[in-house]
Design a protein around this motif. Sequence first.
Motif, mmCIF file in Angstrom:
data_model
loop_
_atom_site.group_PDB
_atom_site.id
_atom_site.type_symbol
_atom_site.label_atom_id
_atom_site.label_comp_id
_atom_site.label_asym_id
_atom_site.label_seq_id
_atom_site.Cartn_x
_atom_site.Cartn_y
_atom_site.Cartn_z
ATOM 1 N N ARG A 33 0.998 -1.377 0.017
ATOM 2 C CA ARG A 33 0.164 -0.131 -0.026
ATOM 3 C C ARG A 33 0.834 1.245 -0.005
ATOM 4 N NH1 ARG A 33 -3.704 -0.394 5.005
ATOM 5 N NH2 ARG A 33 -3.795 2.072 4.563
ATOM 6 N N TRP A 53 0.456 -4.739 11.882
ATOM 7 C CA TRP A 53 -0.458 -5.823 11.788
ATOM 8 C C TRP A 53 -0.731 -6.574 13.025
ATOM 9 C CZ3 TRP A 53 3.349 -4.463 8.370
ATOM 10 C CH2 TRP A 53 2.973 -4.391 7.110
ATOM 11 N N ASN A 54 -2.172 -6.579 13.381
ATOM 12 C CA ASN A 54 -2.603 -7.276 14.406
ATOM 13 C C ASN A 54 -2.338 -6.109 15.462
ATOM 14 O OD1 ASN A 54 -3.983 -9.472 13.666
ATOM 15 N ND2 ASN A 54 -2.193 -10.680 14.232
ATOM 16 N N GLU A 74 -4.723 -4.370 7.400
ATOM 17 C CA GLU A 74 -5.443 -5.320 7.241
ATOM 18 C C GLU A 74 -5.209 -6.559 6.717
ATOM 19 O OE1 GLU A 74 -9.066 -3.709 5.162
ATOM 20 O OE2 GLU A 74 -9.567 -2.268 6.655
ATOM 21 N N GLY A 75 -5.730 -7.780 7.213
ATOM 22 C CA GLY A 75 -5.325 -9.031 6.656
ATOM 23 C C GLY A 75 -3.770 -9.394 7.198
ATOM 24 N N GLY A 76 -3.196 -10.654 6.665
ATOM 25 C CA GLY A 76 -2.248 -11.072 7.099
ATOM 26 C C GLY A 76 -1.002 -10.319 6.444
ATOM 27 N N PHE A 77 0.264 -10.892 7.095
ATOM 28 C CA PHE A 77 1.553 -10.330 6.247
ATOM 29 C C PHE A 77 2.122 -11.570 5.675
ATOM 30 C CE2 PHE A 77 5.928 -9.609 6.337
ATOM 31 C CZ PHE A 77 6.086 -8.367 5.799
ATOM 32 N N GLY A 79 0.845 -13.774 3.886
ATOM 33 C CA GLY A 79 0.054 -15.003 4.205
ATOM 34 C C GLY A 79 -0.123 -15.512 5.384
ATOM 35 N N GLN A 80 0.304 -14.738 6.572
ATOM 36 C CA GLN A 80 0.240 -15.373 7.748
ATOM 37 C C GLN A 80 -0.496 -14.349 8.708
ATOM 38 O OE1 GLN A 80 4.136 -17.340 9.215
ATOM 39 N NE2 GLN A 80 4.930 -16.707 7.278
ATOM 40 N N ASP A 81 -0.854 -14.841 9.920
ATOM 41 C CA ASP A 81 -1.480 -14.059 10.861
ATOM 42 C C ASP A 81 -0.578 -13.842 11.868
ATOM 43 O OD1 ASP A 81 -3.231 -12.716 12.289
ATOM 44 O OD2 ASP A 81 -4.076 -14.229 13.254
#
Length: 246
Positions: A33, A53-54, A74-77, A79-81
């Motif tokens: 982004r 993230w989180n 928003e979402g994972g980084f 592909g991971q939480d």
Amino acid sequence: AKRRALSSEHTVVGFFGATGSGKSSLMNAVAGRELATVHVRRPTTSAPMAAVWNPTGASALLDWLQVSDRREMEGGFAGQDLSLIVLDLPDFDSVALEHRAIAERLAGQVDVLVWVVDPQKYADAVIHRDFIAPLASHAAVTTAVLNQVDRLPEQQVGAVVESLRGLLRRDGLGDVRVLPVSAATGAGIDDLRRVIATFAAERKAASQRLAADIRSVAARLEGAGTPGKVRGADAQALERGLAAAA
């Protein structure tokens, strides 16, 4: 003690680099982004900016880091939480002394150090002498990024990467990871994301960073000699200094 009292869930990654190294563009590429302002006028980044993230539980940690510009992702980084904070920082060679002071302070606080260099200034003595070499004991939580490789002929990229790796060895970092990337074309960005994700997933970087700090201080104490005794070389240096003063 302050760091250990704050979120152990979050890993703090700092992008450190000289003017023109492309830290802000790299931040945008890694985040996927347009978060950081990119401009031909330099330096652009005057205050640290965090991509989080989180974010739950990260507020006190960001307060301690003195980072007020916070962007919740928003979402994972990769592909991971993951619970992760990535910082875009002012240039450490900035003509604005307050920018350098911020970079120096956060170099002592983040969990993971990412040194961002470009093909033109990767061998700059200021980068290596004043910043990288003093933190050479932190190799376990250090990654180097050669950004803007799109500006090099493809056949020269490997040679420049090896040259940078040699300089980092001379700084004392050993075989630290060096990633060739381009924020402009996206080359190597997925590799950098994976490296950052590994640090965050293992959740060991904060403890490794603190252990490296302790080893560094212990080495300086050890170099001072036996408590209660003065090394001969130090005594001679003192004598020379007193003679010169007299």
